[in-house]
Design a protein around this motif. Structure first.
Motif, short mmCIF file in Angstrom:
data_model
loop_
_atom_site.label_atom_id
_atom_site.label_comp_id
_atom_site.label_asym_id
_atom_site.label_seq_id
_atom_site.Cartn_x
_atom_site.Cartn_y
_atom_site.Cartn_z
N ASN A 287 0.83 -1.20 0.00
CA ASN A 287 0.00 0.00 0.00
C ASN A 287 0.87 1.26 0.00
O ASN A 287 0.53 2.26 -0.63
CB ASN A 287 -0.94 -0.01 1.21
CG ASN A 287 -2.14 0.88 1.02
OD1 ASN A 287 -2.28 1.91 1.66
ND2 ASN A 287 -3.03 0.50 0.10
N LEU A 288 2.01 1.19 0.69
CA LEU A 288 2.98 2.30 0.64
C LEU A 288 3.51 2.46 -0.77
O LEU A 288 3.65 3.58 -1.27
CB LEU A 288 4.12 2.02 1.62
CG LEU A 288 5.28 3.02 1.62
CD1 LEU A 288 4.80 4.41 2.05
CD2 LEU A 288 6.40 2.54 2.54
N PHE A 289 3.78 1.36 -1.44
CA PHE A 289 4.21 1.38 -2.83
C PHE A 289 3.18 2.12 -3.68
O PHE A 289 3.53 2.98 -4.50
CB PHE A 289 4.40 -0.06 -3.33
CG PHE A 289 4.66 -0.20 -4.80
CD1 PHE A 289 5.95 -0.25 -5.29
CD2 PHE A 289 3.61 -0.30 -5.71
CE1 PHE A 289 6.20 -0.38 -6.65
CE2 PHE A 289 3.83 -0.44 -7.07
CZ PHE A 289 5.14 -0.49 -7.54
N CYS A 290 1.91 1.79 -3.50
CA CYS A 290 0.84 2.43 -4.28
C CYS A 290 0.77 3.92 -3.98
O CYS A 290 0.54 4.74 -4.89
CB CYS A 290 -0.50 1.76 -3.97
SG CYS A 290 -0.58 0.04 -4.49
N ARG A 291 0.95 4.27 -2.73
CA ARG A 291 0.91 5.69 -2.36
C ARG A 291 2.04 6.46 -3.04
O ARG A 291 1.88 7.63 -3.41
CB ARG A 291 1.01 5.83 -0.84
CG ARG A 291 0.82 7.27 -0.35
CD ARG A 291 0.86 7.37 1.16
NE ARG A 291 0.66 8.75 1.57
CZ ARG A 291 -0.52 9.31 1.79
NH1 ARG A 291 -1.61 8.59 1.66
NH2 ARG A 291 -0.62 10.58 2.16
N GLN A 292 3.19 5.81 -3.22
CA GLN A 292 4.32 6.45 -3.88
C GLN A 292 4.16 6.49 -5.39
O GLN A 292 4.62 7.43 -6.04
CB GLN A 292 5.63 5.72 -3.52
CG GLN A 292 5.92 5.64 -2.03
CD GLN A 292 6.26 6.99 -1.42
OE1 GLN A 292 5.65 8.01 -1.72
NE2 GLN A 292 7.25 7.00 -0.55
N LEU A 293 3.56 5.48 -5.96
CA LEU A 293 3.53 5.34 -7.42
C LEU A 293 2.35 6.01 -8.10
O LEU A 293 2.42 6.38 -9.27
CB LEU A 293 3.57 3.87 -7.81
CG LEU A 293 4.93 3.31 -8.22
CD1 LEU A 293 5.42 3.92 -9.52
CD2 LEU A 293 5.96 3.51 -7.14
N TYR B 226 5.48 -9.29 -6.11
CA TYR B 226 6.16 -8.26 -6.90
C TYR B 226 5.19 -7.11 -7.17
O TYR B 226 4.18 -7.26 -7.87
CB TYR B 226 6.66 -8.85 -8.21
CG TYR B 226 7.42 -7.87 -9.07
CD1 TYR B 226 8.62 -7.32 -8.64
CD2 TYR B 226 6.93 -7.49 -10.32
CE1 TYR B 226 9.31 -6.42 -9.44
CE2 TYR B 226 7.62 -6.61 -11.11
CZ TYR B 226 8.81 -6.07 -10.67
OH TYR B 226 9.51 -5.17 -11.46
N ALA B 227 5.49 -5.94 -6.61
CA ALA B 227 4.55 -4.82 -6.66
C ALA B 227 4.42 -4.22 -8.05
O ALA B 227 3.44 -3.52 -8.33
CB ALA B 227 4.99 -3.73 -5.66
N GLY B 228 5.38 -4.49 -8.92
CA GLY B 228 5.30 -3.97 -10.28
C GLY B 228 4.06 -4.44 -11.02
O GLY B 228 3.61 -3.79 -11.96
N GLU B 229 3.48 -5.58 -10.60
CA GLU B 229 2.26 -6.06 -11.24
C GLU B 229 1.10 -5.09 -11.01
O GLU B 229 0.23 -4.94 -11.88
CB GLU B 229 1.90 -7.45 -10.71
CG GLU B 229 2.94 -8.53 -10.94
CD GLU B 229 3.05 -9.00 -12.39
OE1 GLU B 229 2.52 -8.32 -13.29
OE2 GLU B 229 3.67 -10.06 -12.62
N GLU C 200 1.29 8.54 -13.71
CA GLU C 200 1.61 8.16 -12.33
C GLU C 200 1.94 9.37 -11.46
O GLU C 200 1.97 10.50 -11.93
CB GLU C 200 2.79 7.20 -12.33
CG GLU C 200 2.53 5.93 -13.13
CD GLU C 200 3.75 5.04 -13.20
OE1 GLU C 200 3.69 3.94 -12.65
OE2 GLU C 200 4.75 5.46 -13.79
N GLY C 201 2.24 9.06 -10.19
CA GLY C 201 2.65 10.10 -9.26
C GLY C 201 4.01 9.81 -8.66
O GLY C 201 4.40 10.45 -7.69
N GLY C 202 4.70 8.84 -9.24
CA GLY C 202 6.00 8.46 -8.69
C GLY C 202 6.88 7.79 -9.70
O GLY C 202 6.55 7.73 -10.89
N CYS C 203 8.01 7.26 -9.25
CA CYS C 203 8.98 6.60 -10.12
C CYS C 203 9.29 5.21 -9.57
O CYS C 203 9.28 4.99 -8.36
CB CYS C 203 10.28 7.41 -10.19
SG CYS C 203 10.07 9.09 -10.79
#
Length: 528
Positions: free
Chosen positions: A130-136, A191-194, A266-269
């Motif tokens: 979920n942190l990943f999603c918040r960043q991406l 793998y969060a990239g999915e 997106e909102g991140g890298c």
């Protein structure tokens, strides 16, 4: 709507147990650390491992074939799955989540242009994802919340593993997109990239129907307001070459191009970190801080310092960070129409010119071809660089017919008089294992020459096999380096390698049966 999908509505699912919606970065990190999902590195980033899945799993990704998608999706490049399989797995996932104590929800947007943004809701089993999603993705505060409606929902549940024998999947992992149900199911893989790429796939379905070109590319803007796009697959240098101190970064990986201009999806890298150094990539290095997520990066046992040279878990080590941490990011994540497009390719044959100037037809040909070399770690099973053709420089994420994207690109190039270049960031002097990787400093000089318009009137030489125009000179680059044959000691070996790659191009392009001859003839010369 199929009854099974509505048996456990998302709204009811979120009432069970503890549902945490849009927690702050510190809160998510606290949850992740408390649950032993990851540890804090010395630079403040949350470091996690993703188990056996350290890259995307293309063979496990499906799109539901139904009345909406049957005649829209290019099924020669996308795997279909039935609505019954989707609904069965949806029921199992929701049942699984109902017995879990906690779940984490991110509600936000994909698409920085409010007129074309997509409301998204991502439900995670793990706090770190979920942190990943918040960043991406784009935080709710960045877009008017009144626009948040009918969200496309992603259920990411790594702990649930499918049984191929009964669930209709190919393995324990699955990524299933249903346009009709506005939902994505992800299970069996951490793998969060999915998550990131499933939303991109959805946008690649939605945007062209509005006359908008979706693009797997980076974008930045010069001080003069001129915008540049960088196309290329993972490992070709999109992130590295677009994130520079002298230009404003619009976005790292995924964009839309409308009649208003370019906007970040997106909102991140999500940058590769293998062999990352502060000296070579200071912008990316500086963004790895508290709030960012390091995937599969090995830490030293003593002080938890990231070891970016250690690929023992995977070569595909990654970091996810918010655009807000990029010092030179354009706050609006939107720019005007591009003046320059750069196709990046990592040629493992070592024969493509380091720098080429393309016509519109050549640009469409190269875009449809999407040639590069898959590098180690970007997909499961890739150990050494492997020559590949990925249509539109992102075939796994392009659900529609490839020619529909190419037509949009060609129309925009002509309409806005865009200069197009191809830059080889791969090998020279021989193939992988014999030649050398082109020095990054020279590649940067070539990019600068393309952006400065100093190549538009320069003398050129035509590549005798690929038909590409090669500049005879570029500021800061040795002239002999620009002609690929000059780097080879054995000219016969160079010619054989060139013809071998040309034949791969021609054979690959045969699958595009409805392409105009002007575009087809813009590739390598036939009959060699």
């Amino acid at each position: 709507m199929n009854q099974l999908f509505s048996e456990t509505p998302i709204s009811e699912l979120l009432k069970v147990g503890n549902t945490f919606i849009n927690l702050s970065v510190p809160e998510l990190i606290e949850h992740a650390v408390k649950k032993n999902e990851g540890v804090l590195a010395s630079n403040g980033a949350l470091c996690v491992t993703t188990g056996k899945y350290t890259g995307r799993s293309p063979k496990d990704k499906f799109i539901v074939k139904d009345e909406l998608t049957e005649n829209m999706i290019d099924w020669s490049r996308n795997q279909s799955i039935s609505d019954d399989v989707f609904n069965t797995l949806y029921r199992k996932l929701t049942n699984y989540l109902c017995i879990k104590k906690d779940r984490y929800v991110f509600r936000g947007f994909a698409g920085a242009d409010p007129e074309h943004s997509l409301s998204i809701q991502i439900i995670n089993e793990f706090a770190w994802q979920n942190l990943f999603c918040r960043q991406l993705f784009i935080e709710p505060s960045k877009v008017n919340l009144n626009q948040y409606h009918s969200p496309f929902t992603v259920l990411s549940v790594p702990g649930f593993k499918a049984d191929p024998a009964t669930d209709g999947t190919k393995s324990e992992a699955f990524i299933i997109i249903s346009i009709k149900h506005r939902a994505v199911l992800i299970g069996g893989t951490e793998y969060a990239g999915e998550i990131k790429k499933s939303i991109f796939t959805v946008m690649n379905y939605v945007l062209p129907q509005k006359g908008i070109m979706p693009m797997h590319c980076s974008a930045n803007q010069g001080k003069d307001g001129r915008v540049a796009l960088f196309f290329g697959l993972s490992g070709t240098g999109k992130t590295t070459l677009s994130n520079t101190t002298d230009r404003l970064l619009i976005g790292d990986d995924e964009h839309g191009w409308s009649d208003h201009g370019v906007f970040n999806i997106e909102g991140g890298c999500y940058a590769k970190t293998m062999r990352l150094t502060q000296a070579k990539e200071p912008q990316i290095y500086a963004c790895i801080q508290f709030g960012s997520v390091l995937e599969n990066v090995v830490l030293s046992s003593a002080d938890r310092t990231p070891d970016y040279t250690n690929g023992s878990l995977t070569e595909n080590t990654r970091v996810a960070y918010s655009m807000s941490t990029v010092r030179n990011a354009l706050s609006s994540s939107q720019g005007g129409h591009p003046s320059t497009i750069i196709f990046l390719t990592a040629d493992a044959f070592g024969v493509l010119p380091p720098l080429s100037i393309l016509t519109t037809e050549q640009a469409m040909y190269q875009f449809l071809s999407g040639y590069t070399s898959k590098l180690a770690g970007t997909e499961r099973g890739i150990i050494d660089p492997e020559a590949t053709f990925s249509t539109c420089f992102g075939a796994p994420f392009m659900p529609l017919q490839a020619t529909s994207y190419a037509k949009l690109l060609g129309n925009f190039i002509n309409k806005y008089n865009v200069n197009v270049f191809m830059v080889n960031t791969g090998w020279i002097g021989g193939p992988f294992g014999v030649g050398e990787r082109i020095d990054l400093s020279f590649t940067r000089k070539m990019i600068q020459g393309a952006l400065d318009n100093c190549l538009n009137e320069c003398d050129t030489v035509n590549d005798p096999i690929f038909g590409l125009r090669i500049p005879k000179s570029c500021p800061g680059v040795p002239n002999h380096l620009l002609m690929p044959w000059n780097s080879w000691h054995n000219q016969e070996a160079y010619e054989r390698a060139s013809k071998a790659l040309a034949h791969l191009f021609i054979r690959n392009f045969e699958r595009f049966s409805n392409v105009p001859e002007l575009i087809r003839s813009a590739g390598p010369i036939k009959g060699l």
